[in-house]
Design a protein around this motif. Structure first.
Motif, short mmCIF file in Angstrom:
data_model
loop_
_atom_site.label_atom_id
_atom_site.label_comp_id
_atom_site.label_asym_id
_atom_site.label_seq_id
_atom_site.Cartn_x
_atom_site.Cartn_y
_atom_site.Cartn_z
N ALA A 386 1.34 -15.72 45.16
CA ALA A 386 0.84 -16.75 44.24
C ALA A 386 0.46 -18.03 44.97
O ALA A 386 -0.45 -18.75 44.54
N ARG A 446 -1.23 -18.92 32.96
CA ARG A 446 -1.60 -20.32 33.18
C ARG A 446 -0.39 -21.24 32.92
O ARG A 446 -0.14 -22.18 33.68
N THR A 451 -0.90 -16.39 39.06
CA THR A 451 -2.14 -15.67 38.79
C THR A 451 -1.88 -14.57 37.77
O THR A 451 -0.73 -14.15 37.55
#
Length: 473
Positions: A386, A446, A451
């Motif tokens: 990430a 989000r 991701t």
């Protein structure tokens, strides 16, 4: 029959051969039966012939050894006590000569010591006198499924990665114990891969195509344990509006994996011991027992022998579960395997295949102690995926310094392993984000600051589905 009741019960015999069970390959399977009492040999031969098998008889240990060396058998079934030796002599001969013959031993009723000794020596399984026809059929069908399951599982041990000597020994032992029905007790720290080892044992075993039922013994409330393990009859208690099978029935002809077995309360340990020894269970509210054909694998991160010394675990159950011990090494004990494991996990987590480790990152991982073992390595790589923009650097790993690890190794109260605690916290965070977004995974990712790919992987690892979100809602 000088030694009491005959070995085979559940007569009358079927009127014609029941060949539907023996469906492994086109060739007729050949079985060697060994006993020094002619009438017992006669009964066993009759039972096997009516199952569509060819039978070769031997009335001595010496004769059995000659037969085994002279021709190929699909199974050897031997009595324990004979005039010129013991069934253990035959088991040891098969093991020492590396003969590809599963061997089962018939023991006196209630003689658990002989049964355990046979399994430790390498026996496939054991039967207690008087042998029921149902149990005999189950054993034979399991033994004759071995070649088929072995071919299906070729390469399965490759899932347990690593070339360190300790890991090579683990893979070798898994391949050996898979050929028997002996209980295996898997030890190791939390996150070291105990359930993976259990699944690999099953993948190489005669039960490869049968149910594998894992259960966390510490997650079942004590007052529900008996009904969860053995099932119940309708009306057995308030709320029992229909019959329900238990974990033993669900694992019939397959494998029951008892994870965190040290968490079982003492009263349940007594009931479990009887179920394992007798191969029968009684549902709550039932008047009769029912036979179950289940192989038991167990695991714990605790020192089970120490639990016995402290009076927290029954010694007789310990010896019954610990027939074959298998220890999973901690990740810090196989540091040379860390780069290989890290690359394999990265390939699985990063669907794009574009991310790579820098040499410095691999060196940092190899020097880390991993208190959470492989599970912690997996979490570290998820985080790095990430954070990284292409090449994973040491900073992306966010490894904790040793002093910090000592401080947070166990949450306040010391009740849970760190990795389990972190998994619960992570699961709750993911569920909360999914609830807020009505299971919109893009929006949830989000909110979480990860991701979409990383969120999807986390959901798979934590077994989170849309049903979990709707149930919690």
């Amino acid at each position: 029959m000088a030694r009491g009741a005959g070995p085979v019960s559940a007569s009358p015999w079927p009127r014609r051969p029941k060949n539907r069970e023996i469906s492994v390959g086109a060739a007729i399977q050949q079985v060697l039966i060994v006993d020094d009492e002619p009438d017992i040999l006669e009964l066993l031969e009759l039972a096997l012939l009516r199952m569509g098998l060819q039978v070769v008889r031997s009335d001595s240990v010496a004769g059995a050894v000659r037969q085994l060396d002279a021709q190929k058998f699909s199974l050897c079934l031997t009595d324990m006590r004979m005039q010129d030796g013991s069934g253990l002599d035959i088991v040891r001969h098969i093991t020492e000569q590396n003969l590809d013959v599963p061997v089962a031993v018939i023991t006196a009723h209630g003689n658990l010591e002989n049964a355990v000794a046979a399994l430790k020596a390498g026996a496939f399984d054991y039967l207690s006198k008087p042998v029921s026809l149902e149990q005999l059929r189950a054993l034979i069908n399991s033994a004759l499924r071995l070649p088929v399951c072995r071919s299906r599982s070729d390469g399965a041990a490759g899932e347990l990665l690593g070339d360190a000597p300790a890991m090579l020994q683990v893979r070798e032992l898994i391949a050996r114990v898979a050929r028997s029905q002996a209980p295996v007790q898997i030890s190791g720290e939390s996150g070291s891969g105990k359930e993976l080892a259990a699944r690999l044992i099953v993948a190489h075993s005669a039960r490869c195509a049968q149910p594998f039922v894992p259960v966390n013994c510490g997650a079942i409330p004590e007052h529900l344990m008996e009904s969860e393990f053995f099932g119940y009859r309708k009306g057995a208690f308030t709320g029992a509006d229909k019959d329900k099978e238990g974990l033993f029935q669900a694992a019939h002809q397959g494998t029951l994996f008892l994870d965190e077995v040290a968490e079982l309360p003492l009263p349940m340990q007594v009931k479990l011991l009887r179920a394992i020894q007798e191969k029968k269970v009684r549902r709550v509210g039932a008047s009769e027992e029912e036979a179950v054909d289940v192989r038991i694998l167990s695991a714990t991160h605790r020192d089970l022998a120490l639990c016995v010394q402290q009076g927290k675990f029954r010694q007789d159950l310990y010896y019954r579960l610990n027939v074959i011990p298998l220890h999973m090494p901690a990740l810090r004990e196989v540091r040379e395997d860390v780069p290989q494991l890290a690359r394999a996990l990265l390939a699985r987590i990063d669907g794009s295949g574009k991310l790579v480790f820098s040499d410095a990152a691999l060196q940092a991982l190899a020097g880390y102690d991993f208190p959470g073992n492989v599970r912690e390595l997996e979490n570290i790589i998820e985080r790095a995926v990430a954070l990284s923009d292409g090449v994973i650097q040491p900073a992306d790993l966010q490894l904790r310094p040793p002093a910090m690890m000592e401080e947070v190794a166990v949450p306040q109260g010391g009740k849970y392993p760190l990795t389990d605690y972190l998994d619960r916290v992570e699961r709750e965070a993911v569920l909360e984000a999914l609830r807020q977004t009505n299971f919109n995974r893009t929006a949830a990712a989000r909110i979480l600051g990860v991701t979409f790919r990383a969120l999807r992987y986390r959901m798979e690892r934590l077994a989170i589905t849309e049903r979990d979100v709707s149930n919690e809602t």
